[in-house]
Structures are given as structure tokens and as C-alpha cells.
Write a protein that holds these residues in place. Structure first.
Motif, short mmCIF file in Angstrom:
data_model
loop_
_atom_site.label_atom_id
_atom_site.label_comp_id
_atom_site.label_asym_id
_atom_site.label_seq_id
_atom_site.Cartn_x
_atom_site.Cartn_y
_atom_site.Cartn_z
N THR A 14 0.83 -1.21 0.00
CA THR A 14 0.00 0.00 0.00
C THR A 14 0.86 1.26 0.00
O THR A 14 0.34 2.37 -0.09
N SER A 15 2.19 1.10 0.14
CA SER A 15 3.05 2.28 0.06
C SER A 15 4.48 1.86 -0.26
O SER A 15 4.80 0.67 -0.32
N TYR A 60 15.87 -5.44 13.42
CA TYR A 60 15.82 -5.29 11.97
C TYR A 60 17.03 -5.98 11.31
O TYR A 60 16.88 -6.74 10.35
N THR A 97 11.00 6.38 1.45
CA THR A 97 9.62 5.88 1.61
C THR A 97 9.13 6.34 2.99
O THR A 97 9.93 6.85 3.78
N ASN A 132 7.70 -8.31 1.05
CA ASN A 132 8.21 -6.95 1.18
C ASN A 132 7.85 -6.28 2.50
O ASN A 132 8.60 -5.45 2.99
N ILE A 136 8.20 0.81 -1.24
CA ILE A 136 8.84 -0.13 -2.17
C ILE A 136 7.82 -1.14 -2.69
O ILE A 136 7.81 -1.46 -3.89
N VAL A 161 16.04 4.04 0.54
CA VAL A 161 14.96 4.32 -0.42
C VAL A 161 14.03 5.29 0.31
O VAL A 161 13.63 5.01 1.45
P1 NAD Z 1 6.76 1.50 4.09
O1 NAD Z 1 6.57 1.83 5.52
O2 NAD Z 1 6.64 2.56 3.06
O3 NAD Z 1 5.80 0.31 3.66
C1 NAD Z 1 5.62 -0.81 4.47
C2 NAD Z 1 4.41 -1.57 3.97
O4 NAD Z 1 4.20 -2.67 4.86
C3 NAD Z 1 3.12 -0.73 3.99
O5 NAD Z 1 2.31 -1.12 2.91
C4 NAD Z 1 2.48 -1.15 5.31
O6 NAD Z 1 1.08 -0.97 5.34
C5 NAD Z 1 2.84 -2.62 5.33
N1 NAD Z 1 2.77 -3.21 6.66
C6 NAD Z 1 3.23 -2.71 7.84
N2 NAD Z 1 2.93 -3.55 8.85
C7 NAD Z 1 2.26 -4.61 8.29
C8 NAD Z 1 1.67 -5.79 8.81
N3 NAD Z 1 1.73 -6.09 10.11
N4 NAD Z 1 1.06 -6.62 7.95
C9 NAD Z 1 0.97 -6.33 6.62
N5 NAD Z 1 1.52 -5.24 6.08
C10 NAD Z 1 2.15 -4.37 6.91
O7 NAD Z 1 8.21 0.80 4.03
P2 NAD Z 1 9.27 0.63 2.85
O8 NAD Z 1 10.39 1.56 3.11
O9 NAD Z 1 8.61 0.64 1.52
O10 NAD Z 1 9.81 -0.82 3.18
C11 NAD Z 1 9.40 -1.97 2.49
C12 NAD Z 1 10.42 -3.06 2.70
O11 NAD Z 1 11.69 -2.64 2.18
C13 NAD Z 1 10.66 -3.42 4.16
O12 NAD Z 1 10.82 -4.81 4.30
C14 NAD Z 1 11.94 -2.69 4.49
O13 NAD Z 1 12.63 -3.32 5.51
C15 NAD Z 1 12.67 -2.81 3.15
N6 NAD Z 1 13.72 -1.82 2.97
C16 NAD Z 1 13.45 -0.48 2.97
C17 NAD Z 1 14.49 0.42 2.77
C18 NAD Z 1 14.25 1.89 2.74
O14 NAD Z 1 15.25 2.64 2.74
N7 NAD Z 1 13.04 2.36 2.69
C19 NAD Z 1 15.79 -0.05 2.57
C20 NAD Z 1 16.02 -1.40 2.58
C21 NAD Z 1 14.98 -2.28 2.77
#
Ligand code: NAD
Length: 261
Positions: free
Chosen positions: A14-15, A156, A191, A91, A17, A189
């Protein structure tokens, strides 16, 4: 349209990555099961917009993936409603930042449940049908923190290292079943997850978020640019393409040089 007739489940889409990956897969013709939290009306508009823009079927399920039963139900519902599951993108993830001695037990449990255990439960339920079909792609969104550590992120970093390990195990087990399993390890990233960290840093330092963005990048990445959700989506599409047929068990960095140091 390399993914017509394929069905993809992208958790936490929903948001951020996850949404970038869902859009990229839909752009190649895959039907999509979205998942995550968010305002019901906003999520419904997102679902409709995605279906219309790419002429694919898009469904949504608000399963809370910290609950193993809901992870299993999400995979089964995808298979039932969309007629199968070819591409599983694990994800969904959360973060919490504190030194180990102050790290709340419930935050540890929640991060391990979502960032790690949900990956195991989803793969476990998805794998039998992928094996039976002789084709499947599992993409686990790990992190640079799946390969190296940082202070104050014990749950994490532990979860993401374990996701890289679980990816390798699944890749070995499925090596001759037409199913590849890879981890993507992004650096920063921009986000909502990172925006939150920037805002707390700005609050603590009394500087603005722009200043903190540059500082955040400078601390970890030789390249002072954020990766975009669209780039991660493009990499996921590549992993689903015939060119990536023999790529399995890889932890692929997309991190501005973070782990090259
Ligand atoms: P985000 O907060 O934008 O999105 C997280 C998503 O997970 C949202 O859709 C949220 O509703 C959902 N979510 C949260 N809790 C949940 C639950 N209990 N059940 C189902 N869905 C749930 O985060 P993001 O930055 O897009 O991160 C996405 C993935 O990428 C994560 O696994 C994060 O660890 C990884 N990541 C992010 C970065 C970064 O810099 N943003 C870097 C490396 C890895």
C-alpha cells in the motif's frame, strides 16, 4: 508484457517499495494481490487506479502479517481469487531504532514476526503450487542491513540477515523445480519508513529534514542518492524474466555502494 497470465502477491504494497514493485509487475501484465495497511478509501482508489492503468486484475487483502494464520490465509486467498500464485514478493517490513539495552521486547517480537517469520510462512504455503507448476519466482526484500549491521537496529538487522539466509535455503531446495528465490538488498529508499526516521532525527538535532537526508546518506552510502521504489520494481521485473532464469540464492545489492566499503 512479459508477465501476462502471471499472478503476483506483493506484501506491504500500500506504500513505498511494495507499491513500486506492484506497479512494475502490473506494468508487465501480472495480476496483483495488494496487501498492507492504510485508509480503506485510499487503498480502494489505489486498487482501482492500478487495475485501470495497466488493464490487470488487482485485489486487496489487509492481512496483518505479524500473525502466521493471516499470512497463510493471504497466500491461500490469492491462489483462490486470482487463480494461482506465480510471483511472491515478501516486502512488508517495519523498523524500530534503539540501543539493545533499551530495545522494547514487544518491538523485537513484532519486527521478527513481520520482517522474518512472515517470509517463512508465506514461502511455506506458496512453494507447493509453484513446484507443481514448475515455475515460480520468490523475491524477498531484505536490505543492506541483511548484509552489514548498524547500531540501534538489532531486531531489523537480525531479521534481514535471517531473510538472506532463508532465501539461500529456499533457493537450494528449489534449484531444480523451476522456482528461483532471491533477495533484493536496497540501501536508502525514500519511503514513509525512512521519512519517519528522518523526522525523528530532525526533531532530535533541531535541523531540517533536508539536512538530515543528506547526513543519513553520507553516513552509509558513497553515492549520495536515494534508490527509488521504481528502480526496485524494475529489478523485480528482471528477476521474473527469462534472462534471470539461473539467478537464484542471490542477495542483490542496490545501495549506492553501501556494502562495497
Ligand atoms: P513503508 O513503511 O513505506 O511500507 C511498508 C508496507 O508494509 C506498507 O504497505 C504497510 O502498510 C505494510 N505493513 C506494515 N505492517 C504490516 C503488517 N503487520 N502486515 C501487513 N503489512 C504491513 O516501508 P518501505 O520503506 O517501503 O519498506 C518496504 C520493505 O523494504 C521493508 O521490508 C523494508 O525493511 C525494506 N527496505 C526499505 C528500505 C528503505 O530505505 N526504505 C531499505 C532497505 C529495505
Amino acid at each position: 508484457m512479459t508477465l501476462r497470465e502471471r499472478v503476483a502477491l506483493v506484501t506491504g504494497s500500500t506504500s513505498g517499495i511494495g507499491l513500486g514493485v506492484a506497479r512494475a509487475l502490473a506494468g508487465e501484465g501480472a495480476d496483483i494481490m495488494l496487501n498492507g495497511f492504510g485508509d480503506a478509501e485510499a487503498v480502494e482508489s489505489l486498487r482501482l487506479a492500478l487495475a485501470q492503468e495497466f488493464s490487470v486484475r488487482v485485489e486487496f487483502d489487509d492481512a496483518d502479517l505479524t500473525k502466521p494464520q493471516q499470512v497463510r490465509a493471504l497466500v491461500e486467498r490469492t491462489q483462490k481469487v486470482l487463480g494461482g500464485l506465480d510471483i511472491l514478493v515478501n516486502n512488508a517490513g517495519i523498523q524500530f531504532v534503539a540501543p539493545i539495552e533499551d530495545f522494547p521486547d514487544d518491538k523485537w517480537d513484532e519486527i521478527i514476526a513481520l520482517d522474518l517469520s512472515a517470509v517463512f510462512h508465506a514461502m511455506k504455503v506458496a512453494i507447493p503450487a509453484m513446484k507443481a507448476k514448475g515455475w515460480g519466482r520468490i523475491i524477498n526484500i531484505a536490505s543492506a542491513h541483511g548484509l552489514v549491521a548498524s547500531i540501534n537496529k538489532v531486531a531489523y538487522v537480525a531479521a534481514k540477515h535471517a531473510v538472506v539466509g532463508a532465501t539461500k535455503v529456499a533457493a537450494l531446495e528449489l534449484a531444480n523445480d523451476g522456482v528461483t528465490v532471491n533477495a533484493i538488498c536496497p540501501g536508502w529508499v525514500l519511503t514513509p519508513l525512512v521519512q519517519q526516521q528522518l523526522e525523528s532525527r530532525a526533531h532530535a538535532s533541531s535541523r531540517d529534514v533536508r539536512h538530515e537526508s543528506q547526513e543519513l546518506l553520507r553516513e552509509k552510502q558513497p553515492m549520495l542518492e536515494f534508490t527509488t521504489p521504481e528502480s526496485v520494481g524494475a529489478l523485480a521485473v528482471f528477476l521474473c524474466s527469462p534472462a534471470a532464469e539461473t539467478m537464484t540464492g542471490s542477495a542483490i545489492s542496490m545501495d549506492g555502494g553501501w556494502v562495497a566499503q
